[in-house]
Design an enzyme around this catalytic site. Sequence first.
Site, PDB file in Angstrom:
ATOM      1  CB  CYS A 174      20.868   4.449 -17.829  1.00  0.00           C
ATOM      2  SG  CYS A 174      22.166   3.468 -17.090  1.00  0.00           S
ATOM      3  CG  PHE A 229      25.088  -5.213 -19.033  1.00  0.00           C
ATOM      4  CD1 PHE A 229      26.302  -5.035 -18.389  1.00  0.00           C
ATOM      5  CD2 PHE A 229      25.057  -5.178 -20.427  1.00  0.00           C
ATOM      6  CE1 PHE A 229      27.469  -4.797 -19.121  1.00  0.00           C
ATOM      7  CE2 PHE A 229      26.214  -4.950 -21.164  1.00  0.00           C
ATOM      8  CZ  PHE A 229      27.422  -4.753 -20.515  1.00  0.00           C
ATOM      9  CG  ASP A 239      24.598  -8.668 -13.574  1.00  0.00           C
ATOM     10  OD1 ASP A 239      23.809  -7.805 -14.011  1.00  0.00           O
ATOM     11  OD2 ASP A 239      25.473  -8.419 -12.720  1.00  0.00           O
ATOM     12  CG  ASP A 283      19.384  -2.197 -18.937  1.00  0.00           C
ATOM     13  OD1 ASP A 283      19.728  -1.009 -19.082  1.00  0.00           O
ATOM     14  OD2 ASP A 283      18.619  -2.581 -18.024  1.00  0.00           O
TER      15      ASP A 283
HETATM   16  N1  SAH Z   1      18.609  -5.028 -17.018  1.00  0.00           N
HETATM   17  C1  SAH Z   1      18.431  -4.868 -15.588  1.00  0.00           C
HETATM   18  C2  SAH Z   1      19.220  -3.731 -15.014  1.00  0.00           C
HETATM   19  C3  SAH Z   1      20.702  -3.742 -15.350  1.00  0.00           C
HETATM   20  S1  SAH Z   1      21.688  -2.744 -14.338  1.00  0.00           S
HETATM   21  C4  SAH Z   1      16.959  -4.735 -15.278  1.00  0.00           C
HETATM   22  O1  SAH Z   1      16.133  -4.566 -16.189  1.00  0.00           O
HETATM   23  O2  SAH Z   1      16.601  -4.820 -14.098  1.00  0.00           O
HETATM   24  C5  SAH Z   1      23.298  -3.096 -14.868  1.00  0.00           C
HETATM   25  C6  SAH Z   1      23.852  -4.426 -14.412  1.00  0.00           C
HETATM   26  O3  SAH Z   1      25.094  -4.620 -15.096  1.00  0.00           O
HETATM   27  C7  SAH Z   1      24.179  -4.563 -12.922  1.00  0.00           C
HETATM   28  O4  SAH Z   1      23.452  -5.635 -12.386  1.00  0.00           O
HETATM   29  C8  SAH Z   1      25.697  -4.869 -12.877  1.00  0.00           C
HETATM   30  O5  SAH Z   1      26.038  -5.883 -11.926  1.00  0.00           O
HETATM   31  C9  SAH Z   1      25.955  -5.380 -14.258  1.00  0.00           C
HETATM   32  N2  SAH Z   1      27.320  -5.220 -14.810  1.00  0.00           N
HETATM   33  C10 SAH Z   1      28.124  -4.124 -14.732  1.00  0.00           C
HETATM   34  N3  SAH Z   1      29.246  -4.332 -15.472  1.00  0.00           N
HETATM   35  C11 SAH Z   1      29.149  -5.569 -16.012  1.00  0.00           C
HETATM   36  C12 SAH Z   1      29.970  -6.343 -16.878  1.00  0.00           C
HETATM   37  N4  SAH Z   1      31.132  -5.871 -17.343  1.00  0.00           N
HETATM   38  N5  SAH Z   1      29.546  -7.565 -17.248  1.00  0.00           N
HETATM   39  C13 SAH Z   1      28.359  -8.052 -16.797  1.00  0.00           C
HETATM   40  N6  SAH Z   1      27.536  -7.359 -15.984  1.00  0.00           N
HETATM   41  C14 SAH Z   1      27.915  -6.133 -15.597  1.00  0.00           C
END
Ligand code: SAH
Length: 387
Positions: free
Chosen positions: A330, A221, A242, A290
């Site tokens: 979160c 993520f 992601d 995350d």
């Molecule tokens: N770690 C990042 C913030 C993550 S926010 C930082 O530090 O900036 C959560 C992210 O998860 C988003 O970008 C979203 O596109 C992604 N996401 C949501 N569901 C997902 C999934 N099933 N598989 C992969 N990515 C996912």
Amino acid sequence: MESTVTVSPRGEERIRNGHFWVYRTDVASGQAAAGAVVRVVDRAGGFLARAFFSDKSQITLRVLTRHDVPVDRAFWRSRLEHARAFRSKIRIDANAYRLVHGEGDLMPSLIVDRYGDCLVVQALSQGSDRALPEFVELLAELERPKGILARNDPKVRLLEGLDQQVSVLYGHVPERVTVREGAIEYDVDLAKGQKTGAFLDQRENRLAAVQYVTGRTLDCFSYAGGFALQLASVAAEVTALDISEDATAMLARNAARNGLANVHARTTNVFDELRLLDRQGERFDAIVLDPPAFAKSKAAIPKALSGYKEINLRALKLLKPGGMLVTCSCSYHVNEATFAEVVFDAALDARAEVSVVEKRMQSRDHPVVLGMPETYYLKCFILRKLA
Ligand code: SAH
């Protein structure tokens, strides 16, 4: 003329217990204009607080002060000055950070984030929306930004009967700004990026993770690379995952900008990818989880918990003995104890022995209110897989 709102004994108790919100069911009588500052009294007419009034939301009152003082320009200026002073006190090693975190800075439902020379604001209730022009004037005066953008597009505004819009409120705001966090520079799309452009609440957790990471690292993520970019300087290589193509494209650009050739971004669903990596017998020295808030409402909690368990279980299996897991939630509907239980369950199922290295929360520029447990929304555990 200031309107007066009378609260029930339960509303009174909430205010006395340090909570900032009074729900419609705890308001005994009184009406006011949408977003007005009202005088809140008990049933005997005794002063309790001044608060923002909402004529739409279930949260009718948001307490501004429990002292009988006027809520005027000097009041707001002093609140902003306190928020600014705290940010300089904690010596933030970045030029992108949260300047005002709503209730945590005694400015309920107002968010102000700094991204280099620009500020991004969010007014999340009728009260902060109505006062926004005054906040913008004060921010322009105190912070001297090049521009101020309103990211008033969150869905919660609909509960307040407010529209969703993104607009420049002051000066000039470029489409993209480059900001620094520790030794890393990254681009932020202010108008279209997630939240107000980036996940500033994880800044200190990213810097903390750097202390523990070595070898082959997986950032799940990853969004635009918050963790991946920081970890690339200490890891042999980082694979970032992601589901959003825009996010991985931005991540690749950010890696190139920082000269990090050991970061590889893949657009994929983390749930599928973790299973696949396990089947392929891949193993890692460090993994970051995350995810977005899986529990966006109370009703979504059971499903969210099984989601958290699934990814933690998979990650613990993929870790080598001695490997580090940085795992976050979160969801403010999932408290720390519940999250800890889920991770423990995952460890039991993965037959992993795990020790806790650090328990962390959102960065210090997103203050938690002692009387409002739900403001502690971001939990981050740094764990070590012993065997
Ligand atoms: N770690 C990042 C913030 C993550 S926010 C930082 O530090 O900036 C959560 C992210 O998860 C988003 O970008 C979203 O596109 C992604 N996401 C949501 N569901 C997902 C999934 N099933 N598989 C992969 N990515 C996912």
